[in-house]
Write a protein that holds these residues in place. Structure first.
Motif, PDB file in Angstrom:
ATOM      1  N   ASP A 290       0.701  -1.220   0.080  1.00  0.00           N
ATOM      2  CA  ASP A 290       0.070   0.319   0.108  1.00  0.00           C
ATOM      3  C   ASP A 290       0.671   1.682   0.011  1.00  0.00           C
ATOM      4  N   GLU A 291       0.804   2.215  -1.283  1.00  0.00           N
ATOM      5  CA  GLU A 291       2.134   2.688  -1.102  1.00  0.00           C
ATOM      6  C   GLU A 291       1.872   4.100  -0.507  1.00  0.00           C
ATOM      7  N   GLU A 292       0.099   4.448  -0.122  1.00  0.00           N
ATOM      8  CA  GLU A 292      -0.016   5.720   0.959  1.00  0.00           C
ATOM      9  C   GLU A 292       0.518   5.614   2.019  1.00  0.00           C
ATOM     10  N   VAL A 293       0.984   3.777   2.619  1.00  0.00           N
ATOM     11  CA  VAL A 293       1.254   3.378   3.806  1.00  0.00           C
ATOM     12  C   VAL A 293       2.633   3.947   3.449  1.00  0.00           C
ATOM     13  N   LEU A 294       2.993   3.072   2.545  1.00  0.00           N
ATOM     14  CA  LEU A 294       4.527   3.246   2.718  1.00  0.00           C
ATOM     15  C   LEU A 294       5.562   5.026   2.654  1.00  0.00           C
ATOM     16  N   LYS A 295       4.519   5.588   1.824  1.00  0.00           N
ATOM     17  CA  LYS A 295       4.952   6.501   1.896  1.00  0.00           C
ATOM     18  C   LYS A 295       4.766   7.358   3.192  1.00  0.00           C
ATOM     19  N   GLN A 296       4.121   7.106   4.331  1.00  0.00           N
ATOM     20  CA  GLN A 296       4.278   7.684   6.065  1.00  0.00           C
ATOM     21  C   GLN A 296       5.971   7.347   5.831  1.00  0.00           C
ATOM     22  N   VAL A 297       6.488   6.291   5.606  1.00  0.00           N
ATOM     23  CA  VAL A 297       7.300   5.612   6.270  1.00  0.00           C
ATOM     24  C   VAL A 297       8.451   5.943   5.522  1.00  0.00           C
ATOM     25  N   LEU A 298       9.101   5.911   4.265  1.00  0.00           N
ATOM     26  CA  LEU A 298       9.879   5.211   3.554  1.00  0.00           C
ATOM     27  C   LEU A 298      10.030   6.598   3.222  1.00  0.00           C
ATOM     28  N   ASN A 299      10.912   7.546   3.002  1.00  0.00           N
ATOM     29  CA  ASN A 299      12.150   9.063   2.497  1.00  0.00           C
ATOM     30  C   ASN A 299      11.992   8.699   1.123  1.00  0.00           C
ATOM     31  N   GLU A 300      12.571   9.561   0.262  1.00  0.00           N
ATOM     32  CA  GLU A 300      12.822   9.580  -1.637  1.00  0.00           C
ATOM     33  C   GLU A 300      13.428   8.828  -1.521  1.00  0.00           C
ATOM     34  N   TYR A 301      14.491   8.029  -0.636  1.00  0.00           N
ATOM     35  CA  TYR A 301      16.201   7.446  -0.803  1.00  0.00           C
ATOM     36  C   TYR A 301      15.938   6.021  -0.301  1.00  0.00           C
ATOM     37  N   ASP A 302      14.620   6.240   0.154  1.00  0.00           N
ATOM     38  CA  ASP A 302      14.234   4.345   0.301  1.00  0.00           C
ATOM     39  C   ASP A 302      13.435   3.725  -0.363  1.00  0.00           C
ATOM     40  N   TRP A 303      13.170   4.356  -1.698  1.00  0.00           N
ATOM     41  CA  TRP A 303      12.250   4.207  -2.036  1.00  0.00           C
ATOM     42  C   TRP A 303      12.878   3.881  -3.449  1.00  0.00           C
ATOM     43  N   THR A 304      13.701   3.034  -3.390  1.00  0.00           N
ATOM     44  CA  THR A 304      14.584   2.488  -4.320  1.00  0.00           C
ATOM     45  C   THR A 304      14.560   0.525  -3.719  1.00  0.00           C
ATOM     46  N   ALA A 305      14.151   0.478  -2.221  1.00  0.00           N
ATOM     47  CA  ALA A 305      13.695  -0.832  -1.895  1.00  0.00           C
ATOM     48  C   ALA A 305      12.419  -1.052  -1.932  1.00  0.00           C
ATOM     49  N   ALA A 416       4.232  -1.145  12.173  1.00  0.00           N
ATOM     50  CA  ALA A 416       3.802   0.012  13.009  1.00  0.00           C
ATOM     51  C   ALA A 416       2.372   0.946  12.302  1.00  0.00           C
ATOM     52  N   ALA A 417       2.862   1.399  10.684  1.00  0.00           N
ATOM     53  CA  ALA A 417       2.465   1.901  10.409  1.00  0.00           C
ATOM     54  C   ALA A 417       1.333   1.605   9.971  1.00  0.00           C
ATOM     55  N   VAL A 418       1.231   0.640   9.099  1.00  0.00           N
ATOM     56  CA  VAL A 418      -0.081  -0.101   9.321  1.00  0.00           C
ATOM     57  C   VAL A 418      -0.713   0.103   9.813  1.00  0.00           C
ATOM     58  N   MET A 419      -0.331  -0.580  11.273  1.00  0.00           N
ATOM     59  CA  MET A 419      -1.141  -0.657  12.380  1.00  0.00           C
ATOM     60  C   MET A 419      -1.378   0.775  12.621  1.00  0.00           C
ATOM     61  N   GLY A 420      -1.084   2.134  12.586  1.00  0.00           N
ATOM     62  CA  GLY A 420      -1.593   3.304  12.697  1.00  0.00           C
ATOM     63  C   GLY A 420      -2.638   4.120  12.441  1.00  0.00           C
ATOM     64  N   HIS A 421      -2.645   3.269  10.269  1.00  0.00           N
ATOM     65  CA  HIS A 421      -3.499   2.830   9.116  1.00  0.00           C
ATOM     66  C   HIS A 421      -4.449   2.896   9.847  1.00  0.00           C
ATOM     67  N   ASN A 422      -4.218   1.580  10.139  1.00  0.00           N
ATOM     68  CA  ASN A 422      -5.577   0.804  10.642  1.00  0.00           C
ATOM     69  C   ASN A 422      -6.358   1.199  11.731  1.00  0.00           C
ATOM     70  N   GLY A 423      -6.094   2.378  11.986  1.00  0.00           N
ATOM     71  CA  GLY A 423      -6.822   2.651  13.844  1.00  0.00           C
ATOM     72  C   GLY A 423      -6.451   2.147  14.777  1.00  0.00           C
TER      73      GLY A 423
END
Length: 443
Positions: A290-305, A416-423
């Motif tokens: 889920d890119e909406e969740v992943l973009k909460q955690v990953l900075n631009e230089y982490d998107w290579t992974a 944890a980002a997914v947990m926060g996103h899920n309430g």
């Protein structure tokens, strides 16, 4: 009690260019400075380029703390990782230059709470849910204070700290932050990413830090050595499998899912269970695209992974043998096999036997394994080894089938980002990843 100050080592170089935005006083003198300046290491002392001042340390303090910041040029971030790069960074607080091993080290002195605002922004994109940010603020604060207390204890006891053990059969090494003796923590992934005011300070980050000010995780009244990594890969790892052989009861083999995934045995210390676990992708909070969740955690230089939950790495024989020679300093000759010797709770390898035509040696712990098998750092040491094109016992290609990103201990940032996103609330997130802990306000 007010927020204590933290000393953060930012960078080391033979010459450092910097800019003072606002007026700063050089302690021990009546001189004030503003604008561009540089410091070099000459004849055993620090020399300012635009002033006839030299000393073994230089300490600049802002005269108007709230409206001043300093800028360091060409700071390296992601040291030895796949995203390594240089950037100019700005910081609040005081600036100190010291001499370390014939180089200049720039140290930032500021309050823990100001430091944490930057750490949360540096570690994540700062677009996360407020509850994730609160959880991260508390674990980062806890880790930091625990490390300061540990450093003070080692210093008071006059103890030497050993983290490398070598025999003819084994090379075991782990990396923590005890090698920092002139400041509390460094600014890179070795400790916690800290990039000053360079990363945007989302109001939610400030809110999360302020609303949890002074709050730490505690176990039986002792502040927890609270760790975190990007992605546990489905199960969290134990502290002692990555660092010194000390058990922390609050850092356990957490299954990163509301219930154990069906069809899998979760004792991943056993090879027969680790194989299907890593060959497949069991349900887990951190198993998300889920890119909406992943973009909460990953900075631009982490998107290579992108493929962090399950990944592969392929090596040709000549490439792998040359890589291990370069990274380890040992000439194994041709790599004949890589044999799992010991796995941790998450399936991460604690010990890996490398069998070569010239040498056989077992390497550990997890980060050293990752260092030997990558130009930067392999995503994790949770992997299976597949050999292809074997001729006369020599594989032409070796493929690693792996899972997770980082050491996997403590809080899983993507989970944890997914947990926060899920309430889930911040205390629920913390109690999922850290067992039998209390939240205590210390200042």
């Amino acid at each position: 009690m007010s927020s204590p100050n933290i000393h953060v080592g930012i960078m080391s170089a033979d010459k450092i260019d910097f800019k003072l935005h606002g007026e700063y006083q050089l302690l021990g003198t009546k001189h004030t400075f503003s604008g561009n300046e540089s410091v070099s290491y000459e004849n055993g002392t620090l020399q300012l380029a635009n002033a006839k001042i030299c000393d073994d340390k230089l300490y600049f303090v802002p005269l108007d703390k709230g409206n001043s910041e300093f800028e360091l040029k060409d700071v390296t971030i992601g040291v030895n990782f796949h995203w390594e790069q240089k950037e100019d960074q700005k910081f609040q607080g005081a600036l100190k230059f010291i001499i370390e091993e014939g180089q200049i080290t720039a140290v930032n002195i500021l309050s823990i709470e100001d430091y944490l605002i930057s750490v949360i922004s540096s570690e994540m994109s700062a677009k996360s849910s407020l509850d994730l940010l609160k959880a991260h603020a508390i674990i980062s604060r806890s880790w930091l204070i625990a490390q300061i207390e540990k450093q003070d204890k080692l210093t008071d006891a006059g103890e030497s700290y050993e983290s490398t053990f070598k025999t003819d059969e084994e090379y075991i090494k782990w990396y923590d932050r005890e090698d920092h003796t002139n400041f509390h923590v460094c600014a890179d992934d070795h400790c916690q990413r800290y990039q000053g005011t360079t990363r945007s300070h989302n109001p939610n980050v400030v809110k999360a830090v302020n609303e949890t000010a002074g709050v730490v995780l505690a176990y039986n009244g002792v502040i927890c050595d609270a760790r975190f990594s990007k992605c546990c890969g489905g199960i969290a790892e134990l502290f002692e499998n990555c660092w010194e052989p000390v058990n922390h009861p609050y850092l356990t083999a957490v299954i990163d899912n509301p219930v154990p995934p069906k069809g899998f045995e979760t004792d991943l210390t056993m090879e027969e269970n680790a194989v299907p676990w890593l060959k497949n992708a069991p349900e887990a909070f951190c198993n998300t695209d889920d890119e909406e969740v992943l973009k909460q955690v990953l900075n631009e230089y982490d998107w290579t992974a992108k493929d962090f939950y399950r990944w592969t790495a392929e090596y040709k024989q000549d490439e792998l043998s040359a890589l291990i020679l370069k990274r380890s300093g040992y000439d194994f000759g041709k790599i004949l096999d890589m044999i799992p010797i010991e796995r941790g709770a998450s399936g991460r390898l604690i010990k890996l036997k490398i069998v070569g035509s010239k040498k056989t040696l077992t390497v550990g712990k997890e980060l050293e394994i990752r260092r030997w098998l990558s130009e930067s750092h392999l995503y994790s040491s949770a992997f299976l080894v597949e050999k292809e094109d074997v001729v006369d016992g020599v594989p032409g290609k070796i493929i690693l089938h792996g899972g997770g990103w980082g050491h996997g201990v403590g809080l899983c940032q993507i989970g944890a980002a997914v947990m926060g996103h899920n309430g889930y609330k911040y205390d629920e997130i913390l109690n999922h990843y850290f067992k039998n802990i209390d939240l205590e306000k210390r200042y």
